[in-house]
Scaffold this motif. Structure first.
Motif, mmCIF file in Angstrom:
data_model
loop_
_atom_site.group_PDB
_atom_site.id
_atom_site.type_symbol
_atom_site.label_atom_id
_atom_site.label_comp_id
_atom_site.label_asym_id
_atom_site.label_seq_id
_atom_site.Cartn_x
_atom_site.Cartn_y
_atom_site.Cartn_z
ATOM 1 N N PRO A 108 3.550 -5.738 4.961
ATOM 2 C CA PRO A 108 4.009 -5.758 6.363
ATOM 3 C C PRO A 108 2.931 -6.220 7.338
ATOM 4 O O PRO A 108 3.229 -6.911 8.322
ATOM 5 C CB PRO A 108 4.403 -4.303 6.622
ATOM 6 C CG PRO A 108 4.734 -3.754 5.277
ATOM 7 C CD PRO A 108 3.785 -4.426 4.324
ATOM 8 N N GLY A 109 1.689 -5.836 7.077
ATOM 9 C CA GLY A 109 0.610 -6.271 7.951
ATOM 10 C C GLY A 109 0.429 -7.779 7.924
ATOM 11 O O GLY A 109 0.188 -8.407 8.967
ATOM 12 N N TYR A 110 0.535 -8.361 6.734
ATOM 13 C CA TYR A 110 0.432 -9.821 6.641
ATOM 14 C C TYR A 110 1.577 -10.486 7.377
ATOM 15 O O TYR A 110 1.379 -11.463 8.104
ATOM 16 C CB TYR A 110 0.423 -10.282 5.185
ATOM 17 C CG TYR A 110 0.667 -11.768 5.072
ATOM 18 C CD1 TYR A 110 -0.309 -12.675 5.459
ATOM 19 C CD2 TYR A 110 1.900 -12.256 4.646
ATOM 20 C CE1 TYR A 110 -0.080 -14.043 5.412
ATOM 21 C CE2 TYR A 110 2.138 -13.621 4.595
ATOM 22 C CZ TYR A 110 1.153 -14.506 4.972
ATOM 23 O OH TYR A 110 1.398 -15.864 4.937
ATOM 24 N N ARG A 111 2.782 -9.994 7.181
ATOM 25 C CA ARG A 111 3.940 -10.612 7.832
ATOM 26 C C ARG A 111 3.829 -10.566 9.346
ATOM 27 O O ARG A 111 4.176 -11.533 10.037
ATOM 28 C CB ARG A 111 5.225 -9.913 7.372
ATOM 29 C CG ARG A 111 5.562 -10.176 5.912
ATOM 30 C CD ARG A 111 6.905 -9.590 5.531
ATOM 31 N NE ARG A 111 7.287 -9.973 4.177
ATOM 32 C CZ ARG A 111 8.452 -9.674 3.632
ATOM 33 N NH1 ARG A 111 9.354 -9.000 4.329
ATOM 34 N NH2 ARG A 111 8.718 -10.040 2.396
ATOM 35 N N ALA A 112 3.335 -9.459 9.872
ATOM 36 C CA ALA A 112 3.162 -9.350 11.321
ATOM 37 C C ALA A 112 2.099 -10.335 11.812
ATOM 38 O O ALA A 112 2.277 -10.992 12.848
ATOM 39 C CB ALA A 112 2.785 -7.915 11.693
ATOM 40 N N ALA A 113 0.986 -10.453 11.082
ATOM 41 C CA ALA A 113 -0.081 -11.376 11.463
ATOM 42 C C ALA A 113 0.390 -12.826 11.363
ATOM 43 O O ALA A 113 0.065 -13.656 12.218
ATOM 44 C CB ALA A 113 -1.298 -11.152 10.568
ATOM 45 N N ARG A 114 1.160 -13.129 10.327
ATOM 46 C CA ARG A 114 1.694 -14.487 10.169
ATOM 47 C C ARG A 114 2.618 -14.846 11.325
ATOM 48 O O ARG A 114 2.542 -15.944 11.878
ATOM 49 C CB ARG A 114 2.448 -14.581 8.859
ATOM 50 C CG ARG A 114 3.139 -15.922 8.624
ATOM 51 C CD ARG A 114 4.259 -15.790 7.614
ATOM 52 N NE ARG A 114 5.287 -14.879 8.096
ATOM 53 C CZ ARG A 114 6.261 -14.410 7.329
ATOM 54 N NH1 ARG A 114 6.328 -14.709 6.043
ATOM 55 N NH2 ARG A 114 7.174 -13.590 7.845
ATOM 56 N N GLU A 115 3.500 -13.924 11.691
ATOM 57 C CA GLU A 115 4.436 -14.198 12.786
ATOM 58 C C GLU A 115 3.703 -14.393 14.107
ATOM 59 O O GLU A 115 4.099 -15.233 14.922
ATOM 60 C CB GLU A 115 5.455 -13.067 12.887
ATOM 61 C CG GLU A 115 6.438 -13.054 11.717
ATOM 62 C CD GLU A 115 7.378 -11.872 11.764
ATOM 63 O OE1 GLU A 115 7.361 -11.140 12.790
ATOM 64 O OE2 GLU A 115 8.135 -11.674 10.794
ATOM 65 N N ARG A 116 2.636 -13.640 14.318
ATOM 66 C CA ARG A 116 1.835 -13.792 15.538
ATOM 67 C C ARG A 116 1.200 -15.172 15.586
ATOM 68 O O ARG A 116 1.259 -15.871 16.599
ATOM 69 C CB ARG A 116 0.763 -12.705 15.584
ATOM 70 C CG ARG A 116 -0.283 -12.866 16.683
ATOM 71 C CD ARG A 116 0.307 -12.782 18.059
ATOM 72 N NE ARG A 116 -0.724 -12.844 19.096
ATOM 73 C CZ ARG A 116 -0.469 -13.127 20.358
ATOM 74 N NH1 ARG A 116 0.772 -13.377 20.770
ATOM 75 N NH2 ARG A 116 -1.450 -13.149 21.246
ATOM 76 N N PHE A 117 0.591 -15.591 14.489
ATOM 77 C CA PHE A 117 -0.051 -16.900 14.453
ATOM 78 C C PHE A 117 0.974 -18.011 14.616
ATOM 79 O O PHE A 117 0.770 -18.959 15.377
ATOM 80 C CB PHE A 117 -0.810 -17.072 13.137
ATOM 81 C CG PHE A 117 -1.385 -18.443 12.950
ATOM 82 C CD1 PHE A 117 -2.391 -18.912 13.788
ATOM 83 C CD2 PHE A 117 -0.920 -19.282 11.945
ATOM 84 C CE1 PHE A 117 -2.923 -20.191 13.636
ATOM 85 C CE2 PHE A 117 -1.442 -20.555 11.780
ATOM 86 C CZ PHE A 117 -2.445 -21.014 12.622
ATOM 87 N N GLN A 118 2.087 -17.918 13.911
ATOM 88 C CA GLN A 118 3.121 -18.952 14.004
ATOM 89 C C GLN A 118 3.676 -19.050 15.420
ATOM 90 O O GLN A 118 3.930 -20.148 15.917
ATOM 91 C CB GLN A 118 4.236 -18.678 13.011
ATOM 92 C CG GLN A 118 3.838 -18.925 11.558
ATOM 93 C CD GLN A 118 4.953 -18.605 10.580
ATOM 94 O OE1 GLN A 118 5.942 -17.957 10.932
ATOM 95 N NE2 GLN A 118 4.804 -19.036 9.347
ATOM 96 N N ALA A 119 3.852 -17.906 16.085
ATOM 97 C CA ALA A 119 4.381 -17.923 17.451
ATOM 98 C C ALA A 119 3.441 -18.662 18.398
ATOM 99 O O ALA A 119 3.877 -19.467 19.234
ATOM 100 C CB ALA A 119 4.615 -16.491 17.939
ATOM 101 N N LEU A 120 2.132 -18.408 18.282
ATOM 102 C CA LEU A 120 1.159 -19.113 19.122
ATOM 103 C C LEU A 120 1.122 -20.601 18.802
ATOM 104 O O LEU A 120 1.000 -21.443 19.708
ATOM 105 C CB LEU A 120 -0.225 -18.493 18.932
ATOM 106 C CG LEU A 120 -0.409 -17.074 19.469
ATOM 107 C CD1 LEU A 120 -1.763 -16.518 19.052
ATOM 108 C CD2 LEU A 120 -0.264 -17.051 20.990
ATOM 109 N N LEU A 121 1.236 -20.939 17.522
ATOM 110 C CA LEU A 121 1.219 -22.344 17.117
ATOM 111 C C LEU A 121 2.467 -23.068 17.623
ATOM 112 O O LEU A 121 2.390 -24.228 18.059
ATOM 113 C CB LEU A 121 1.121 -22.435 15.597
ATOM 114 C CG LEU A 121 0.570 -23.725 14.984
ATOM 115 C CD1 LEU A 121 -0.733 -24.144 15.641
ATOM 116 C CD2 LEU A 121 0.368 -23.522 13.484
ATOM 117 N N ILE A 122 3.598 -22.391 17.598
ATOM 118 C CA ILE A 122 4.841 -22.985 18.105
ATOM 119 C C ILE A 122 4.734 -23.254 19.606
ATOM 120 O O ILE A 122 5.239 -24.262 20.109
ATOM 121 C CB ILE A 122 6.031 -22.069 17.776
ATOM 122 C CG1 ILE A 122 6.328 -22.143 16.271
ATOM 123 C CG2 ILE A 122 7.277 -22.471 18.565
ATOM 124 C CD1 ILE A 122 7.297 -21.103 15.780
#
Length: 251
Positions: free
Chosen positions: A223-237
């Motif tokens: 879950p921690g990885y998924r949350a970090a991935r979504e945060r990074f992807q959101a900023l990149l988008i």
């Protein structure tokens, strides 16, 4: 029967047809096998553009498929509105072609970001206005002699390319054995998205990228990885939208 080199250089494109299911008729299949026997290569154009194209891909002896990312302007617009879903869609079409041992061409590459994304997602070839405008046969030889691409060495320079790189990196993470050592090794290796981030003075994006890599050591389902991935992807988008707006204003 010998196959001439000249015949192998000839490509016969099959367009989407209103005939629907009739493309599996014996006459149609025989018509496809005849040029193949001479060495002519068959290409399916606009994969996914119509209801019959996937059925035909399974039944006919194609050598190459072409993915038109500008079908009714829809996918190009979605590359800005929903880039993550768009890149995943293109990636799966490319994988489908490669799993069937076919060459994959991505058409209508009109920005550097789309070129980078196509390269990072695994396309074999591409064409579009970002590479060259239509030209006469006389001008082609000169253009070929002068054309030089720096994309493979400098990827990615755009947010869309970085997002594509991040998707491929995560795909590799999911493919690893369920073992902490493999996850740690993968997390510690530089990725394509990291090259983009390192060239941008954007601390939030940099920090989010570092956090995603650190969290990946716990595995792709953590879950921690998924949350970090979504945060990074959101900023990149967000960066994708900003860059595309700038290009639209400049155009």
């Amino acid at each position: 029967m010998s196959i001439s080199p000249e015949a192998e250089s000839l490509l016969f494109e099959i367009l989407e047809s209103p005939l629907g299911m009739e493309h599996d008729a014996p006459d149609a299949m025989a018509g496809m096998r005849a040029p193949k026997a001479l060495g002519v290569r068959l290409v399916e154009d606009d994969l996914g553009a119509g209801c019959s194209s996937l059925i035909r891909l399974r039944q006919w002896p194609f050598d190459r498929i072409k993915i038109d990312i500008k079908i009714d302007q829809a996918i190009v617009m979605q590359a800005v509105d929903d880039p993550l879903r768009t890149l995943r869609f293109i990636r799966q079409l490319i994988r489908l072609g490669h799993d069937l041992d076919l060459e994959v061409v991505v058409e209508d590459l009109e920005t550097r970001g789309l070129i980078e994304a196509a390269l990072l997602l695994g396309a074999d070839m591409g064409w579009g206005y970002a590479l060259a405008r239509p030209m006469s046969a006389e001008a082609l030889a000169g253009w070929l002699g002068e054309f030089h691409s720096d994309w493979p060495d400098a990827l990615p320079a755009t947010a869309l390319g970085a997002l594509a790189g991040a998707l491929v990196w995560e795909e590799h993470l999911h493919a690893l054995p369920h073992d902490d050592g493999y996850w740690r090794q993968h997390a510690e290796v530089a990725c394509a998205a990291g090259r983009y981030v390192d060239n941008r003075r954007l601390p939030p994006l940099h920090d989010a990228h570092q956090a995603m890599h650190a969290a990946a050591m716990a595995g792709p389902h953590d879950p921690g990885y998924r949350a970090a991935r979504e945060r990074f992807q959101a900023l990149l988008i967000e960066q994708v939208a900003l860059e595309e707006r700038r290009r639209a204003v400049a155009a």
